[in-house]
Structure formats: C-alpha cells, structure tokens
Design an enzyme around this catalytic site. Structure first.
Site, short mmCIF file in Angstrom:
data_model
loop_
_atom_site.label_atom_id
_atom_site.label_comp_id
_atom_site.label_asym_id
_atom_site.label_seq_id
_atom_site.Cartn_x
_atom_site.Cartn_y
_atom_site.Cartn_z
N ASP A 107 0.80 -1.24 0.00
CA ASP A 107 0.00 0.00 0.00
C ASP A 107 0.83 1.28 0.00
OD1 ASP A 107 -0.91 -0.80 3.46
OD2 ASP A 107 0.87 0.21 2.71
N HIS A 122 6.77 -7.73 -1.16
CA HIS A 122 5.78 -8.21 -2.13
C HIS A 122 5.43 -7.14 -3.15
CE1 HIS A 122 4.30 -11.39 1.01
NE2 HIS A 122 5.39 -11.77 0.38
N CYS A 130 5.38 -3.53 -17.94
CA CYS A 130 4.87 -4.18 -19.15
C CYS A 130 5.31 -5.65 -19.19
CB CYS A 130 5.41 -3.45 -20.39
SG CYS A 130 5.02 -4.27 -21.93
N CYS A 151 0.90 -0.70 -22.26
CA CYS A 151 2.23 -0.10 -22.32
C CYS A 151 2.27 0.99 -23.38
CB CYS A 151 3.25 -1.20 -22.65
SG CYS A 151 4.92 -0.60 -22.94
N CYS A 154 4.95 -0.39 -26.25
CA CYS A 154 4.70 -1.50 -27.19
C CYS A 154 3.25 -1.96 -27.17
CB CYS A 154 5.62 -2.68 -26.86
SG CYS A 154 5.16 -3.53 -25.34
N SER A 192 -0.12 -12.50 10.05
CA SER A 192 -0.53 -13.85 10.51
C SER A 192 0.63 -14.83 10.36
CB SER A 192 -1.72 -14.32 9.68
OG SER A 192 -1.36 -14.32 8.28
N ASN A 216 0.38 -8.04 17.88
CA ASN A 216 -0.79 -8.49 17.14
C ASN A 216 -2.00 -8.40 18.07
OD1 ASN A 216 -2.66 -10.07 15.52
ND2 ASN A 216 -0.85 -10.83 14.42
N GLU A 218 -4.18 -10.62 18.23
CA GLU A 218 -4.39 -11.99 18.77
C GLU A 218 -3.14 -12.83 18.49
OE1 GLU A 218 -7.79 -13.31 16.55
OE2 GLU A 218 -6.61 -13.67 14.73
C1 BV8 Z 1 6.98 -18.35 -3.61
C2 BV8 Z 1 0.32 -10.10 -3.25
C3 BV8 Z 1 8.17 -19.92 -4.88
C4 BV8 Z 1 0.33 -8.64 -3.20
C5 BV8 Z 1 0.80 -11.76 -1.61
C6 BV8 Z 1 7.04 -22.56 1.60
C7 BV8 Z 1 8.10 -21.88 1.02
C8 BV8 Z 1 7.90 -21.05 -0.08
C9 BV8 Z 1 6.63 -20.90 -0.63
C10 BV8 Z 1 5.57 -21.57 -0.06
C11 BV8 Z 1 5.77 -22.41 1.05
N1 BV8 Z 1 4.57 -22.93 1.39
C12 BV8 Z 1 3.61 -22.44 0.55
C13 BV8 Z 1 4.20 -21.64 -0.36
C14 BV8 Z 1 3.50 -20.94 -1.45
C15 BV8 Z 1 2.99 -19.55 -1.06
C16 BV8 Z 1 2.45 -19.48 0.34
O1 BV8 Z 1 3.13 -19.03 1.25
N2 BV8 Z 1 1.22 -19.90 0.51
C17 BV8 Z 1 0.61 -19.84 1.84
C18 BV8 Z 1 -0.76 -19.16 1.75
C19 BV8 Z 1 0.54 -21.26 2.38
N3 BV8 Z 1 4.05 -18.57 -1.22
C20 BV8 Z 1 4.25 -18.03 -2.43
O2 BV8 Z 1 3.63 -18.36 -3.42
C21 BV8 Z 1 5.35 -16.99 -2.54
N4 BV8 Z 1 6.15 -17.32 -3.67
O3 BV8 Z 1 7.28 -18.92 -2.62
O4 BV8 Z 1 7.46 -18.70 -4.85
C22 BV8 Z 1 8.95 -19.94 -6.13
C23 BV8 Z 1 10.34 -19.95 -6.04
C24 BV8 Z 1 11.07 -20.00 -7.21
C25 BV8 Z 1 10.43 -20.02 -8.46
C26 BV8 Z 1 9.03 -19.99 -8.52
C27 BV8 Z 1 8.28 -19.95 -7.37
C28 BV8 Z 1 4.77 -15.60 -2.82
C29 BV8 Z 1 4.03 -15.10 -1.62
C30 BV8 Z 1 3.50 -13.65 -1.88
C31 BV8 Z 1 2.08 -13.72 -2.31
N5 BV8 Z 1 1.51 -12.39 -2.49
N6 BV8 Z 1 0.23 -10.60 -1.91
C32 BV8 Z 1 -1.01 -8.15 -2.71
O5 BV8 Z 1 -1.96 -8.23 -3.48
O6 BV8 Z 1 -1.04 -7.69 -1.57
S1 BV8 Z 1 0.63 -12.39 -0.05
C33 BV8 Z 1 -0.45 -11.53 0.92
O7 BV8 Z 1 -0.32 -12.15 2.21
C34 BV8 Z 1 -0.09 -10.08 1.14
O8 BV8 Z 1 1.15 -9.69 0.61
C35 BV8 Z 1 -0.04 -10.03 2.68
O9 BV8 Z 1 0.75 -9.01 3.14
C36 BV8 Z 1 0.54 -11.34 2.95
C37 BV8 Z 1 0.59 -11.83 4.35
O10 BV8 Z 1 -0.66 -11.61 4.95
P1 BV8 Z 1 -0.70 -10.67 6.25
O11 BV8 Z 1 -0.10 -9.37 5.88
O12 BV8 Z 1 -0.10 -11.40 7.37
O13 BV8 Z 1 -2.25 -10.44 6.42
P2 BV8 Z 1 -3.29 -11.39 7.16
O14 BV8 Z 1 -4.64 -10.87 6.86
O15 BV8 Z 1 -2.96 -12.81 6.86
O16 BV8 Z 1 -2.98 -11.17 8.73
C38 BV8 Z 1 -3.22 -9.90 9.30
C39 BV8 Z 1 -2.75 -10.00 10.76
O17 BV8 Z 1 -2.89 -8.71 11.38
C40 BV8 Z 1 -3.55 -10.97 11.61
O18 BV8 Z 1 -2.66 -11.78 12.36
C41 BV8 Z 1 -4.40 -10.07 12.53
O19 BV8 Z 1 -4.62 -10.65 13.79
C42 BV8 Z 1 -3.50 -8.86 12.64
N7 BV8 Z 1 -4.18 -7.58 12.91
C43 BV8 Z 1 -5.39 -7.17 12.43
N8 BV8 Z 1 -5.65 -5.91 12.86
C44 BV8 Z 1 -4.57 -5.53 13.61
C45 BV8 Z 1 -3.64 -6.59 13.64
N9 BV8 Z 1 -2.47 -6.51 14.31
C46 BV8 Z 1 -2.21 -5.36 14.96
N10 BV8 Z 1 -3.06 -4.30 14.98
C47 BV8 Z 1 -4.24 -4.35 14.33
N11 BV8 Z 1 -5.07 -3.28 14.37
ZN ZN Z 2 5.93 -2.64 -23.40
#
Ligand code: BV8
Ligand code: ZN
Length: 255
Positions: A107, A122, A130, A151, A154, A192, A216, A218
């Site tokens: 953001d 991220h 592009c 783009c 292109c 999380s 956090n 929670e």
């Molecule tokens: C990859 C896009 C490999 C942008 C996002 C093990 C190793 C490696 C990879 C994996 C693995 N196991 C699984 C995987 C695959 C996958 C993955 O992790 N899956 C999960 C779901 C199981 N990972 C991937 O695909 C990653 N890539 O590993 O590639 C590779 C290597 C070589 C060649 C090819 C491939 C890519 C991961 C990135 C994905 N993109 N976003 C966008 O649109 O935003 S992830 C998305 O989740 C966001 O970026 C977000 O930031 C991120 C994490 O979520 P959180 O920020 O934690 O948000 P969430 O809602 O979950 O939690 C909020 C927390 O805040 C809560 O705990 C809540 O209690 C708390 N809260 C709420 N209010 C408050 C608060 N705390 C304090 N104050 C408050 N007021």
């Molecule tokens: Zn282009």
C-alpha cells in the site's frame, strides 16, 4: 513493558533494529487485512486475482481488484503505528543504529509515514510494468481510465508490480532481507505469518539471537516463540518504540 525492559537489558549493545509488517498495521487506517473475518480473501478468489494464471485468464478482473484497492488506499492515511516506526527510524539514525523496515504490504503507507529504509517484499501496487518489454510505469491516477492499462511503448499489457502466489520474491530483495534478519531486535507487527518465505524471517532472526517482539491483536501460531505483546498496532507500537528509544539514548550516554 517490564518484560521488554528486562529483555532489552540483556542486549549488550543494540546495533541493528529490523521491523517486519503485514496488513494488520494498516488495519487502523481502514484498509482491510487478508485473512481476518470479512477480509480480502473472503471477498475475492485468491487464485483469480493474486496469481499470474489468474492475470493471464482475466487481466481486467485483476486490474479491477488492484484499482479498487488503490482507490481505497489513496483515501486513507498512515496511522499511529506507521508513525511510531518512522520515529523509531529517525531515533535509530541519531544513535548510529542500523534500521530496516521490511513489509509484506503493497500500500505504500510506510513511505507516506516517512520511513526511508523500506524493503517492499511483495512489491507496490502504485508501480506497474509491461509484461512484454518490461517498461516500468508509476500509476498514480485513481481510478484508472483504461482497464487493463497498456504499455505506452509496445501497447502490451501492464501488470501490477506485486509478487503473486507461485511467483518468487525478487532475489536481491530476498537476500537483503536475510541480511536484515541478522539483527539485535526484530519487531513483527500485524501479520498472521502464514505466507512464505516471509513467515520464516522471524525464525531467522531468532537463530541470530535477536530479541523478537510480536505485536498483534491476537496470538499467531508462532507467538510462543517471541515476546508477544497483544494489542492494536497503533497504540502498542507507540509504547514499544518509546521504550526502545529511551534505551538507545541510555546506551549512547553510557558510551
Ligand atoms: C513463492 C500479493 C516460490 C500482493 C501476496 C514454503 C516456502 C515457499 C513458498 C511456499 C511455502 N509454502 C507455501 C508456499 C507458497 C505460497 C504461500 O506461502 N502460501 C501460503 C498461503 C501457504 N508462497 C508463495 O507463493 C510466494 N512465492 O514462494 O514462490 C517460487 C520460487 C522459485 C520459483 C518460482 C516460485 C509468494 C508469496 C506472496 C504472495 N503475495 N500478496 C497483494 O496483493 O497484496 S501475499 C499476501 O499475504 C499479502 O502480501 C499479505 O501481506 C501477505 C501476508 O498476509 P498478512 O499481511 O499477514 O495479512 P493477514 O490478513 O494474513 O494477517 C493480518 C494479521 O494482522 C492478523 O494476524 C491479525 O490478527 C492482525 N491484525 C489485524 N488488525 C490488527 C492486527 N495486528 C495489529 N493491529 C491491528 N489493528
Ligand atoms: Zn511494453
């Protein structure tokens, strides 16, 4: 904060502070998180809007998803949690302590709050490139006049400069983050810790004998491994950063 003060006293000298944030730090700015009740992934199919396959199948749907978020973010402002971290960065600089803020958020609110040394793990939804020639474009207009945007060089599709599921993080960013996790203090805020490889980072810091403080509303699955402070980022971070800043001043006066 007595637990924090006791933990700080066990650090001989603080030389580096790292922060890792997730969407929870932007919640008090009115931006929905991903996995809380009613969060983003309750309203959208992650496969359709946050994977390259989803983008290939329906680039307009993906751009509508990101453009809606851009419009919402444009109307919001950083909150006290963001400002506490920019204050901590300034205090670290003044006390010769290395400070790096790693964020999973796309953001741009940490920059708007004044943080400078920010690692956007991220990507950033204000940046696009592009898919054919790689031209980067800063997309500031909200809403976008044309969806999907093309783009200017292109005429191929632009895509948001964010890391989707199944896509690797930028290697340079990842290697830099690994170095950053070799720190004296890591503050983990509003995540999380369910998305990898970022979810590993606090454990890398622990292995480097860092004091890991988790803020956090929670407990997460990992909270028992850290100094867990329950509370909203806005209020809690202000107290934690003040405590650390006092300690930085003390350690500077002693030397
Ligand atoms: C990859 C896009 C490999 C942008 C996002 C093990 C190793 C490696 C990879 C994996 C693995 N196991 C699984 C995987 C695959 C996958 C993955 O992790 N899956 C999960 C779901 C199981 N990972 C991937 O695909 C990653 N890539 O590993 O590639 C590779 C290597 C070589 C060649 C090819 C491939 C890519 C991961 C990135 C994905 N993109 N976003 C966008 O649109 O935003 S992830 C998305 O989740 C966001 O970026 C977000 O930031 C991120 C994490 O979520 P959180 O920020 O934690 O948000 P969430 O809602 O979950 O939690 C909020 C927390 O805040 C809560 O705990 C809540 O209690 C708390 N809260 C709420 N209010 C408050 C608060 N705390 C304090 N104050 C408050 N007021
Ligand atoms: Zn282009």
């Amino acid at each position: 904060m007595d637990r924090l003060k006791r933990a700080l006293r066990r650090i001989n000298r603080i030389r580096s502070i790292a922060v890792l944030t997730g969407s929870g730090i932007s919640a008090e700015s009115g931006i929905s998180t991903f996995r809380d009740k009613g969060g983003t992934w309750d309203n959208y199919d992650v496969e359709q809007v946050a994977t390259y396959e989803g983008f290939s199948n329906n680039p307009s749907l993906v751009w509508e998803f990101y453009d809606k978020r851009r419009c919402e973010i444009k109307k919001t402002s950083p909150n006290n949690g963001h400002f506490a971290l920019s204050k901590l960065e300034r205090a670290s600089e003044q006390n010769n302590v290395i400070f790096t803020l790693c964020t999973q958020n796309v953001d741009g609110l940490h920059h708007r709050a004044g943080n400078k040394n920010v690692l956007e793990l991220h990507g950033n939804l204000w940046d696009a490139f592009c898919i054919n020639c790689g031209l980067h474009v800063l997309l500031t207009e909200t809403p976008l006049k044309t969806i999907p945007p093309k783009c200017s060089k292109c005429n191929n599709l632009l895509r948001p400069n964010v890391v989707w599921f199944g896509e690797p993080l930028c290697e340079t960013t990842l290697n830099h983050a690994f170095e950053v996790m070799d720190c004296d203090i890591l503050i983990v805020v509003g995540t999380s810790l369910l998305v990898y490889p970022v979810a590993y980072f606090p454990f890398l810091a622990l292995r480097n004998n860092a004091l890991v403080i988790e803020v956090n509303i929670e407990k997460t699955e990992a909270s028992d491994c850290f100094l867990f402070v329950q509370g909203k980022a806005g209020e809690t971070l202000s107290v934690i950063t003040e405590t650390i800043m006092d300690y930085l001043l003390d350690q500077n006066e002693k030397n």
